[in-house]
Design a protein around this motif. Sequence first.
Motif, PDB file in Angstrom:
ATOM      1  N   LEU A  31       5.559  25.069  50.760  1.00 52.66           N
ATOM      2  CA  LEU A  31       4.245  24.424  50.693  1.00 52.66           C
ATOM      3  C   LEU A  31       3.126  25.461  50.771  1.00 52.66           C
ATOM      4  O   LEU A  31       2.163  25.413  50.002  1.00 52.66           O
ATOM      5  CB  LEU A  31       4.076  23.422  51.833  1.00 52.66           C
ATOM      6  N   ALA A  32       3.257  26.394  51.696  1.00 54.25           N
ATOM      7  CA  ALA A  32       2.234  27.437  51.861  1.00 54.25           C
ATOM      8  C   ALA A  32       2.149  28.295  50.604  1.00 54.25           C
ATOM      9  O   ALA A  32       1.054  28.621  50.135  1.00 54.25           O
ATOM     10  CB  ALA A  32       2.551  28.294  53.083  1.00 54.25           C
ATOM     11  N   ASP A  33       3.291  28.619  50.029  1.00 53.29           N
ATOM     12  CA  ASP A  33       3.332  29.419  48.806  1.00 53.29           C
ATOM     13  C   ASP A  33       2.619  28.693  47.664  1.00 53.29           C
ATOM     14  O   ASP A  33       1.822  29.271  46.938  1.00 53.29           O
ATOM     15  CB  ASP A  33       4.796  29.688  48.445  1.00 53.29           C
ATOM     16  N   GLY A  34       2.893  27.384  47.535  1.00 54.63           N
ATOM     17  CA  GLY A  34       2.274  26.586  46.486  1.00 54.63           C
ATOM     18  C   GLY A  34       0.777  26.376  46.704  1.00 54.63           C
ATOM     19  O   GLY A  34       0.037  26.103  45.765  1.00 54.63           O
ATOM     20  N   PRO A  90       2.777  16.676  52.893  1.00 54.06           N
ATOM     21  CA  PRO A  90       1.654  16.165  52.081  1.00 54.06           C
ATOM     22  C   PRO A  90       1.952  14.878  51.312  1.00 54.06           C
ATOM     23  O   PRO A  90       1.101  14.000  51.239  1.00 54.06           O
ATOM     24  CB  PRO A  90       1.352  17.311  51.117  1.00 54.06           C
ATOM     25  N   GLU A  91       3.149  14.752  50.773  1.00 52.89           N
ATOM     26  CA  GLU A  91       3.473  13.564  49.964  1.00 52.89           C
ATOM     27  C   GLU A  91       3.519  12.280  50.792  1.00 52.89           C
ATOM     28  O   GLU A  91       3.457  11.185  50.249  1.00 52.89           O
ATOM     29  CB  GLU A  91       4.787  13.776  49.192  1.00 52.89           C
ATOM     30  N   LYS A  99      -1.304   9.172  59.288  1.00 52.40           N
ATOM     31  CA  LYS A  99      -0.338  10.203  58.902  1.00 52.40           C
ATOM     32  C   LYS A  99      -1.113  11.392  58.341  1.00 52.40           C
ATOM     33  O   LYS A  99      -1.716  11.291  57.272  1.00 52.40           O
ATOM     34  CB  LYS A  99       0.649   9.660  57.870  1.00 52.40           C
ATOM     35  N   VAL A 100      -1.095  12.506  59.089  1.00 53.80           N
ATOM     36  CA  VAL A 100      -1.862  13.704  58.745  1.00 53.80           C
ATOM     37  C   VAL A 100      -0.937  14.757  58.142  1.00 53.80           C
ATOM     38  O   VAL A 100       0.102  15.079  58.719  1.00 53.80           O
ATOM     39  CB  VAL A 100      -2.555  14.264  60.009  1.00 53.80           C
TER      40      VAL A 100
END
Length: 143
Positions: A31-34, A90-91, A99-100
């Motif tokens: 996720l961080a990479d994207g 995130p999804e 929902k954070v």
Amino acid sequence: MSAPIQKPKKRINRNPKIVINADDVTHLEGLADGMMRRHPTLADRLFEEIGRARIVPAAKMPSNVVSMGSTVTYRDETTGQEKSVILVYPEEADITQLKVSVMTPIGVALLGLAEGASFYWDTRENQRRTLTIISVTQPIVGD
């Protein structure tokens, strides 16, 4: 008798210790990479948190530590308000259901913290707030 001389603290803004579930690390790094192109500051912050975390197997994950799926109750020390949220990928994020996403500034800040920990968080309006973790509840996993 004079008061003892206080030694200055070396790192005033020291980050609290964090623990991350080993099962989540690969997904979080992905996720961080994207996110590097769209939001490099946030991506860097997540990489930094992963880098300083103690990574533990799922079976050894303390129940009082915020992990993916945890319900977290925290207090804003500025306003005294308490809020409960669920930390999700995130999804799954849905603010109407509290929902954070872990890919938000507050989500990154909450990840890996134990009950009782306090941390600084910069709001979108660039206000620095101190938040304290009051309680952490883990999701009930089906058999």
